[in-house]
Design a protein around this motif. Structure first.
Motif, PDB file in Angstrom:
ATOM      1  N   ALA A   2       0.882  -1.156   0.104  1.00  0.00           N
ATOM      2  CA  ALA A   2      -0.233   0.128   0.002  1.00  0.00           C
ATOM      3  C   ALA A   2       0.980   1.395  -0.097  1.00  0.00           C
ATOM      4  CB  ALA A   2      -0.976   0.065   1.223  1.00  0.00           C
ATOM      5  N   ARG A   3       1.966   1.173   0.744  1.00  0.00           N
ATOM      6  CA  ARG A   3       2.723   2.407   0.944  1.00  0.00           C
ATOM      7  C   ARG A   3       3.607   2.710  -0.684  1.00  0.00           C
ATOM      8  NH1 ARG A   3       4.479   0.180   5.801  1.00  0.00           N
ATOM      9  NH2 ARG A   3       6.562  -0.561   4.876  1.00  0.00           N
ATOM     10  N   ARG A   4       4.001   1.482  -1.280  1.00  0.00           N
ATOM     11  CA  ARG A   4       4.445   1.535  -2.590  1.00  0.00           C
ATOM     12  C   ARG A   4       3.320   2.321  -3.575  1.00  0.00           C
ATOM     13  NH1 ARG A   4       8.704  -1.715  -4.321  1.00  0.00           N
ATOM     14  NH2 ARG A   4       7.525  -2.443  -6.117  1.00  0.00           N
ATOM     15  N   MET A   5       2.317   1.799  -3.463  1.00  0.00           N
ATOM     16  CA  MET A   5       1.402   2.292  -4.419  1.00  0.00           C
ATOM     17  C   MET A   5       0.953   3.799  -4.179  1.00  0.00           C
ATOM     18  SD  MET A   5       0.871  -0.134  -6.695  1.00  0.00           S
ATOM     19  CE  MET A   5       2.588  -0.410  -6.285  1.00  0.00           C
ATOM     20  N   LEU A   6       0.959   3.949  -2.894  1.00  0.00           N
ATOM     21  CA  LEU A   6       0.856   5.497  -2.736  1.00  0.00           C
ATOM     22  C   LEU A   6       2.075   6.299  -3.183  1.00  0.00           C
ATOM     23  CD1 LEU A   6      -0.663   7.835  -1.302  1.00  0.00           C
ATOM     24  CD2 LEU A   6       0.249   7.487   0.721  1.00  0.00           C
ATOM     25  N   GLN A   7       3.286   5.905  -2.880  1.00  0.00           N
ATOM     26  CA  GLN A   7       4.434   6.625  -3.411  1.00  0.00           C
ATOM     27  C   GLN A   7       4.105   6.473  -5.038  1.00  0.00           C
ATOM     28  OE1 GLN A   7       8.155   4.298  -2.674  1.00  0.00           O
ATOM     29  NE2 GLN A   7       9.326   5.916  -3.843  1.00  0.00           N
ATOM     30  N   GLY A  55      -5.663 -11.526  -8.291  1.00  0.00           N
ATOM     31  CA  GLY A  55      -6.664 -12.240  -7.412  1.00  0.00           C
ATOM     32  C   GLY A  55      -6.356 -13.659  -6.760  1.00  0.00           C
ATOM     33  N   ASP A  56      -5.338 -14.377  -7.453  1.00  0.00           N
ATOM     34  CA  ASP A  56      -4.820 -15.596  -7.017  1.00  0.00           C
ATOM     35  C   ASP A  56      -3.772 -15.470  -6.011  1.00  0.00           C
ATOM     36  OD1 ASP A  56      -3.106 -14.659  -9.195  1.00  0.00           O
ATOM     37  OD2 ASP A  56      -2.433 -16.691  -9.102  1.00  0.00           O
ATOM     38  N   SER A  57      -3.127 -14.505  -5.572  1.00  0.00           N
ATOM     39  CA  SER A  57      -2.219 -14.301  -4.621  1.00  0.00           C
ATOM     40  C   SER A  57      -2.593 -14.293  -3.233  1.00  0.00           C
ATOM     41  CB  SER A  57      -1.499 -12.741  -4.767  1.00  0.00           C
ATOM     42  OG  SER A  57      -1.105 -12.544  -5.885  1.00  0.00           O
ATOM     43  N   PRO A  58      -1.946 -15.095  -2.457  1.00  0.00           N
ATOM     44  CA  PRO A  58      -2.267 -15.196  -0.991  1.00  0.00           C
ATOM     45  C   PRO A  58      -2.426 -13.778  -0.325  1.00  0.00           C
ATOM     46  CG  PRO A  58      -0.380 -16.644  -1.605  1.00  0.00           C
ATOM     47  CD  PRO A  58      -0.671 -15.638  -2.576  1.00  0.00           C
ATOM     48  N   GLY A  59      -3.683 -13.566   0.369  1.00  0.00           N
ATOM     49  CA  GLY A  59      -4.069 -12.090   1.021  1.00  0.00           C
ATOM     50  C   GLY A  59      -4.552 -11.134  -0.117  1.00  0.00           C
ATOM     51  N   ALA A  60      -4.786 -11.710  -1.220  1.00  0.00           N
ATOM     52  CA  ALA A  60      -5.075 -10.496  -2.198  1.00  0.00           C
ATOM     53  C   ALA A  60      -6.163  -9.445  -1.869  1.00  0.00           C
ATOM     54  CB  ALA A  60      -5.449 -11.295  -3.418  1.00  0.00           C
ATOM     55  N   VAL A  61      -7.087 -10.283  -0.992  1.00  0.00           N
ATOM     56  CA  VAL A  61      -8.173  -9.113  -0.713  1.00  0.00           C
ATOM     57  C   VAL A  61      -7.751  -8.153   0.173  1.00  0.00           C
ATOM     58  CG1 VAL A  61     -10.503  -9.055   0.538  1.00  0.00           C
ATOM     59  CG2 VAL A  61     -10.057 -10.806  -1.180  1.00  0.00           C
ATOM     60  N   GLU A  62      -7.067  -8.736   1.311  1.00  0.00           N
ATOM     61  CA  GLU A  62      -6.503  -7.562   2.271  1.00  0.00           C
ATOM     62  C   GLU A  62      -5.587  -6.746   1.689  1.00  0.00           C
ATOM     63  OE1 GLU A  62      -3.481  -7.484   6.065  1.00  0.00           O
ATOM     64  OE2 GLU A  62      -3.840  -9.631   5.073  1.00  0.00           O
ATOM     65  N   MET A  63      -4.868  -7.256   0.696  1.00  0.00           N
ATOM     66  CA  MET A  63      -3.759  -6.116   0.113  1.00  0.00           C
ATOM     67  C   MET A  63      -4.752  -5.094  -0.918  1.00  0.00           C
ATOM     68  SD  MET A  63      -0.787  -7.248  -2.588  1.00  0.00           S
ATOM     69  CE  MET A  63      -0.133  -8.300  -1.321  1.00  0.00           C
ATOM     70  N   ALA A  64      -5.744  -5.582  -1.525  1.00  0.00           N
ATOM     71  CA  ALA A  64      -6.468  -4.680  -2.185  1.00  0.00           C
ATOM     72  C   ALA A  64      -7.160  -3.636  -1.480  1.00  0.00           C
ATOM     73  CB  ALA A  64      -7.488  -5.413  -3.093  1.00  0.00           C
ATOM     74  N   GLN A  65      -7.779  -4.128  -0.173  1.00  0.00           N
ATOM     75  CA  GLN A  65      -8.276  -3.286   0.812  1.00  0.00           C
ATOM     76  C   GLN A  65      -7.509  -2.467   1.194  1.00  0.00           C
ATOM     77  OE1 GLN A  65      -9.708  -6.477   3.491  1.00  0.00           O
ATOM     78  NE2 GLN A  65     -11.783  -6.549   2.665  1.00  0.00           N
ATOM     79  N   ARG A  66      -6.178  -2.426   1.601  1.00  0.00           N
ATOM     80  CA  ARG A  66      -5.161  -1.838   2.275  1.00  0.00           C
ATOM     81  C   ARG A  66      -5.009  -0.684   1.117  1.00  0.00           C
ATOM     82  NH1 ARG A  66      -2.095  -2.349   6.804  1.00  0.00           N
ATOM     83  NH2 ARG A  66      -3.819  -3.554   7.326  1.00  0.00           N
ATOM     84  N   ILE A  67      -4.674  -1.148   0.057  1.00  0.00           N
ATOM     85  CA  ILE A  67      -4.369  -0.143  -1.045  1.00  0.00           C
ATOM     86  C   ILE A  67      -5.448   1.110  -1.040  1.00  0.00           C
ATOM     87  CG2 ILE A  67      -3.994   0.363  -3.646  1.00  0.00           C
ATOM     88  CD1 ILE A  67      -2.602  -2.442  -3.465  1.00  0.00           C
ATOM     89  N   HIS A  68      -6.681   0.525  -1.376  1.00  0.00           N
ATOM     90  CA  HIS A  68      -7.957   1.402  -1.471  1.00  0.00           C
ATOM     91  C   HIS A  68      -7.781   1.997  -0.246  1.00  0.00           C
ATOM     92  CE1 HIS A  68     -12.124   2.496  -1.618  1.00  0.00           C
ATOM     93  NE2 HIS A  68     -12.240   2.036  -2.815  1.00  0.00           N
ATOM     94  N   ALA A  69      -7.773   1.622   0.964  1.00  0.00           N
ATOM     95  CA  ALA A  69      -7.952   2.671   2.355  1.00  0.00           C
ATOM     96  C   ALA A  69      -6.748   3.671   2.431  1.00  0.00           C
ATOM     97  CB  ALA A  69      -7.876   1.629   3.398  1.00  0.00           C
ATOM     98  N   THR A  70      -5.528   3.298   1.926  1.00  0.00           N
ATOM     99  CA  THR A  70      -4.512   4.228   1.828  1.00  0.00           C
ATOM    100  C   THR A  70      -4.578   5.265   0.906  1.00  0.00           C
ATOM    101  OG1 THR A  70      -2.864   2.317   2.689  1.00  0.00           O
ATOM    102  CG2 THR A  70      -1.925   4.288   1.754  1.00  0.00           C
ATOM    103  N   LEU A  71      -4.974   4.950  -0.412  1.00  0.00           N
ATOM    104  CA  LEU A  71      -5.140   5.815  -1.328  1.00  0.00           C
ATOM    105  C   LEU A  71      -6.328   6.744  -1.135  1.00  0.00           C
ATOM    106  CD1 LEU A  71      -4.577   3.757  -4.838  1.00  0.00           C
ATOM    107  CD2 LEU A  71      -2.686   5.176  -3.272  1.00  0.00           C
TER     108      LEU A  71
END
Length: 250
Positions: free
Chosen positions: A191-196, A222-238
């Motif tokens: 998430a920090r990388r995507m905000l950067q 979508g097939d990565s482990p923890g994909a939903v949590e990762m997408a949620q964190r990116i969404h929230a951070t951005l």
């Protein structure tokens, strides 16, 4: 900024990812077309979910490689590749119409995606197929790749994407999945990388160098482990940083 994910990849009793959860987070969905993953009933269910959530749909076209999940390199003749891509887009268009939505873009998958980023012959075949079906479709392509210029030269609308869960080489290419560190798993770090990326247009490469990446969309596999949590964190951070999240194709 757009957030996209590869969905519709379950096949019969084989479950891949959590489409329902991911559709609550992403703004665009790259939906499998049956060549690398996905069966018609599951694809239709995902398309209906996308329609209900207002998520824009793209055709996730691939080599005919169910066993290898579309990640094995192939060298089909041009007439075969053009026909394969036309077939996949058409199949998804039919299912999308039944689900109350429509296909607005095309994103190649796996080995096909990586090959046409650099291989002009196969790239031109995919471009020809898209133009034959609907010149109004947008192509989602690897940021900084020659494919972006080839497609635009033939009149296609092109959007470039960055990968949230993948490491980059110094030249802006993706680190091979065969190498250690190629796939990122820490949701907070990602998430920090995507905000950067959104704020500066740059990401650190696997060696630590700054790499310029001009992207219109961020992909979470979508097939990565923890994909939903990762997408949620990116969404929230951005969102928390005031970044407007919306689909690139309308």
């Amino acid at each position: 900024m757009d957030i996209n994910s590869d969905l519709g990849e379950s096949f019969g009793a084989w479950r891949m990812g959590d489409d329902a959860a991911m559709l609550r987070v992403v703004t665009s969905a790259n939906v499998a077309c049956g060549f690398h993953a996905g069966d018609p009933a599951g694809i239709l269910q995902t398309l209906r979910g996308a329609a209900e959530r207002g998520v824009v749909v793209g055709a996730h076209v691939a080599y005919p490689d169910l066993v290898g999940f579309g990640r094995r390199n192939m060298d089909p003749a041009s007439h075969e590749l053009v026909a394969d891509v036309i077939y996949q887009i058409g199949a998804l268009q039919g299912l999308a119409a039944a689900a109350g939505t429509r296909v607005r873009y095309v994103k190649p998958h796996g080995a096909l995606y990586n090959t046409i980023a650099q291989d002009e012959r196969q790239a031109q075949d995919v471009i020809t197929a898209i133009l034959a079906v609907d010149p109004g479709l947008t192509l989602l392509a690897l940021a900084g790749s020659p494919l972006v210029g080839w497609a635009r030269a033939r009149g296609l609308s092109v959007m470039a994407e960055a990968f949230a869960d993948r490491a980059y080489n110094d030249d802006g290419s993706l680190v091979s999945r065969r190498l250690p560190g190629a796939v990122l798993h820490d949701a907070e770090q990602v998430a920090r990388r995507m905000l950067q990326l959104v704020q500066t247009g740059e990401l650190p490469s696997i060696s630590g160098r700054r790499v310029r990446i001009e992207a219109d969309s961020i992909c979470v596999h979508g097939d990565s482990p923890g994909a939903v949590e990762m997408a949620q964190r990116i969404h929230a951070t951005l969102s928390g940083a005031g970044v407007a999240l919306r689909p690139f194709a309308v």
